[in-house]
Scaffold this motif. Structure first.
Motif, PDB file in Angstrom:
ATOM      1  N   ARG A   1      -3.231  13.187   0.123  1.00  0.00           N
ATOM      2  CA  ARG A   1      -3.423  11.905   0.819  1.00  0.00           C
ATOM      3  C   ARG A   1      -4.521  12.029   1.868  1.00  0.00           C
ATOM      4  NH1 ARG A   1       2.426  11.431   0.886  1.00  0.00           N
ATOM      5  NH2 ARG A   1       2.448  11.757   3.146  1.00  0.00           N
ATOM      6  N   GLY A   2      -4.567  13.159   2.567  1.00  0.00           N
ATOM      7  CA  GLY A   2      -5.608  13.364   3.568  1.00  0.00           C
ATOM      8  C   GLY A   2      -6.997  13.352   2.958  1.00  0.00           C
ATOM      9  N   VAL A   3      -7.154  14.045   1.844  1.00  0.00           N
ATOM     10  CA  VAL A   3      -8.452  14.070   1.154  1.00  0.00           C
ATOM     11  C   VAL A   3      -8.819  12.670   0.672  1.00  0.00           C
ATOM     12  CG1 VAL A   3      -9.647  14.942  -0.895  1.00  0.00           C
ATOM     13  CG2 VAL A   3      -8.345  16.516   0.550  1.00  0.00           C
ATOM     14  N   ARG A   4      -7.836  11.929   0.149  1.00  0.00           N
ATOM     15  CA  ARG A   4      -8.108  10.565  -0.314  1.00  0.00           C
ATOM     16  C   ARG A   4      -8.530   9.680   0.867  1.00  0.00           C
ATOM     17  NH1 ARG A   4      -3.445   9.036  -2.454  1.00  0.00           N
ATOM     18  NH2 ARG A   4      -2.886   7.581  -0.828  1.00  0.00           N
ATOM     19  N   LEU A   5      -7.831   9.789   1.996  1.00  0.00           N
ATOM     20  CA  LEU A   5      -8.203   9.001   3.172  1.00  0.00           C
ATOM     21  C   LEU A   5      -9.614   9.348   3.646  1.00  0.00           C
ATOM     22  CD1 LEU A   5      -4.820   9.155   5.100  1.00  0.00           C
ATOM     23  CD2 LEU A   5      -5.952   7.061   4.309  1.00  0.00           C
TER      24      LEU A   5
ATOM     25  N   ASP B   1       0.839  -1.204   0.000  1.00  0.00           N
ATOM     26  CA  ASP B   1       0.000   0.000   0.000  1.00  0.00           C
ATOM     27  C   ASP B   1       0.867   1.243   0.000  1.00  0.00           C
ATOM     28  OD1 ASP B   1      -1.949   1.895   0.345  1.00  0.00           O
ATOM     29  OD2 ASP B   1      -2.486   1.307   2.381  1.00  0.00           O
ATOM     30  N   GLN B   2       0.517   2.204  -0.826  1.00  0.00           N
ATOM     31  CA  GLN B   2       1.268   3.447  -0.948  1.00  0.00           C
ATOM     32  C   GLN B   2       1.294   4.205   0.375  1.00  0.00           C
ATOM     33  OE1 GLN B   2      -0.172   5.819  -4.157  1.00  0.00           O
ATOM     34  NE2 GLN B   2       1.025   7.592  -3.588  1.00  0.00           N
ATOM     35  N   ASP B   3       0.189   4.225   1.136  1.00  0.00           N
ATOM     36  CA  ASP B   3       0.140   4.960   2.394  1.00  0.00           C
ATOM     37  C   ASP B   3       0.835   4.212   3.535  1.00  0.00           C
ATOM     38  OD1 ASP B   3      -1.126   7.271   1.552  1.00  0.00           O
ATOM     39  OD2 ASP B   3      -3.107   6.363   1.716  1.00  0.00           O
TER      40      ASP B   3
END
Length: 140
Positions: free
Chosen positions: A25-29, A2-4
């Motif tokens: 990343r925050g918006v994607r999460l 996983d990228q994160d």
């Protein structure tokens, strides 16, 4: 992998990349249903770029969705203070205050949001609910 999962710099403990990467990343999460993880990342982005309305709004949404209502209220209030024309921030502030139990305090920002966008059903519905709760409390 996983990228994160590998998204932190081993030496400093800070997330990898820059502020824009943290925001993305925050918006994607947040969209993927991980608001607490999103809030943690967006808090770092907001600390680095405190004037960014988009980062602050995403942070406020992540805080709200992870039930950090007092923190969400503070973030939405920052947006309102910086730009009093942000109807969504008034709405978010009102909902956050309502969830903290400050029903009286929730009424004004919700009323402002409705005055700015009377066509927005969610705004109107929230204001009606807050006013009904206040009326019911007075009648007890």
């Amino acid at each position: 992998m996983d990228q994160d999962a590998n998204a932190h710099d081993e030496s400093s403990g800070a997330p990898r990349g820059g502020v824009y990467d943290w925001y993305q990343r925050g918006v994607r999460l947040l969209k993927e249903g991980s608001p607490a993880a999103a809030a943690a990342l967006l808090e770092r982005a907001a600390a680095a770029e405190p004037e960014s309305r988009s980062i602050l709004e995403a942070l406020a949404r992540a805080q709200f969705n992870s039930r950090q209502y007092a923190e969400a209220a503070a973030s939405f209030r920052q947006i309102v203070d910086a730009n009093p024309a942000e109807d969504y921030a008034y709405f978010g502030l009102g909902l956050s205050l309502w969830r903290t139990g400050d029903v009286e305090g929730a009424q004004e920002p919700l009323a402002i949001a409705v005055a700015m966008r009377p066509d927005e059903r969610h705004y109107v519905s929230a204001l009606k609910s807050v006013r009904a709760t206040l009326r019911a409390r007075r009648e007890m």
